[in-house]
Design a protein around this motif. Structure first.
Motif, PDB file in Angstrom:
ATOM      1  N   LYS A   3       0.862  -1.177   0.000  1.00  0.00           N
ATOM      2  CA  LYS A   3       0.000   0.000   0.000  1.00  0.00           C
ATOM      3  C   LYS A   3       0.897   1.226   0.000  1.00  0.00           C
ATOM      4  N   ILE A   4       0.611   2.160  -0.899  1.00  0.00           N
ATOM      5  CA  ILE A   4       1.344   3.415  -0.979  1.00  0.00           C
ATOM      6  C   ILE A   4       0.404   4.524  -0.522  1.00  0.00           C
ATOM      7  N   LEU A   5       0.848   5.304   0.457  1.00  0.00           N
ATOM      8  CA  LEU A   5       0.064   6.424   0.965  1.00  0.00           C
ATOM      9  C   LEU A   5       0.661   7.724   0.452  1.00  0.00           C
ATOM     10  N   LEU A   6      -0.204   8.614  -0.017  1.00  0.00           N
ATOM     11  CA  LEU A   6       0.224   9.918  -0.523  1.00  0.00           C
ATOM     12  C   LEU A   6      -0.407  11.012   0.318  1.00  0.00           C
ATOM     13  N   PHE A   7       0.336  12.070   0.571  1.00  0.00           N
ATOM     14  CA  PHE A   7      -0.145  13.166   1.401  1.00  0.00           C
ATOM     15  C   PHE A   7       0.010  14.502   0.683  1.00  0.00           C
ATOM     16  N   ALA A   8      -0.785  15.464   1.118  1.00  0.00           N
ATOM     17  CA  ALA A   8      -0.708  16.866   0.669  1.00  0.00           C
ATOM     18  C   ALA A   8      -0.726  16.985  -0.847  1.00  0.00           C
ATOM     19  N   GLU A   9       0.247  17.710  -1.423  1.00  0.00           N
ATOM     20  CA  GLU A   9       0.218  17.958  -2.868  1.00  0.00           C
ATOM     21  C   GLU A   9       0.361  16.680  -3.693  1.00  0.00           C
ATOM     22  N   LEU A  10       0.997  15.655  -3.149  1.00  0.00           N
ATOM     23  CA  LEU A  10       1.080  14.379  -3.883  1.00  0.00           C
ATOM     24  C   LEU A  10      -0.307  13.785  -4.072  1.00  0.00           C
ATOM     25  N   GLU A  12      -3.099  15.465  -4.115  1.00  0.00           N
ATOM     26  CA  GLU A  12      -3.817  16.316  -5.062  1.00  0.00           C
ATOM     27  C   GLU A  12      -3.402  16.014  -6.501  1.00  0.00           C
ATOM     28  N   GLU A  13      -2.089  15.846  -6.734  1.00  0.00           N
ATOM     29  CA  GLU A  13      -1.598  15.561  -8.084  1.00  0.00           C
ATOM     30  C   GLU A  13      -2.096  14.210  -8.600  1.00  0.00           C
ATOM     31  N   ALA A  14      -2.081  13.187  -7.740  1.00  0.00           N
ATOM     32  CA  ALA A  14      -2.470  11.841  -8.156  1.00  0.00           C
ATOM     33  C   ALA A  14      -3.982  11.670  -8.221  1.00  0.00           C
ATOM     34  N   LYS A  40       2.829  11.080 -12.722  1.00  0.00           N
ATOM     35  CA  LYS A  40       3.453  12.384 -13.022  1.00  0.00           C
ATOM     36  C   LYS A  40       3.535  13.280 -11.784  1.00  0.00           C
ATOM     37  N   LEU A  41       3.995  12.732 -10.668  1.00  0.00           N
ATOM     38  CA  LEU A  41       4.058  13.465  -9.404  1.00  0.00           C
ATOM     39  C   LEU A  41       5.309  14.339  -9.358  1.00  0.00           C
TER      40      LEU A  41
END
Length: 77
Positions: A3-10, A12-14, A40-41
């Protein structure tokens, strides 16, 4: 699966906050390259990385069942 967790602007971009992918055995660097290619992060290069809630280096390999978090820098005042 990992599992990959993304936060903040990441996030939003994804357009998602988490991704499940069959990339066990990959290094963190390889995961970053895959994320850059797939999503394209643009701000991925400045992130802190944690595997299972412990900070990690880009050379570490992820195992099946791991959770990898990409945490952008936090600004404050």
């Amino acid at each position: 699966m990992i599992k990959i967790l993304l936060f903040a602007e990441l996030q939003e971009e994804a357009g998602v906050d988490q991704i499940e992918v069959d990339k066990a055995g990959s290094t963190v660097t390889e995961l970053k390259e895959w994320l850059l290619q797939e999503y394209k992060l643009s701000s991925l290069s400045n992130t802190m990385i944690a595997i299972n809630e412990s900070y990690a280096t880009e050379e570490e390999r992820v195992k099946d069942g791991d959770t990898v978090a990409f945490i952008p820098p936090v600004s404050g005042g």
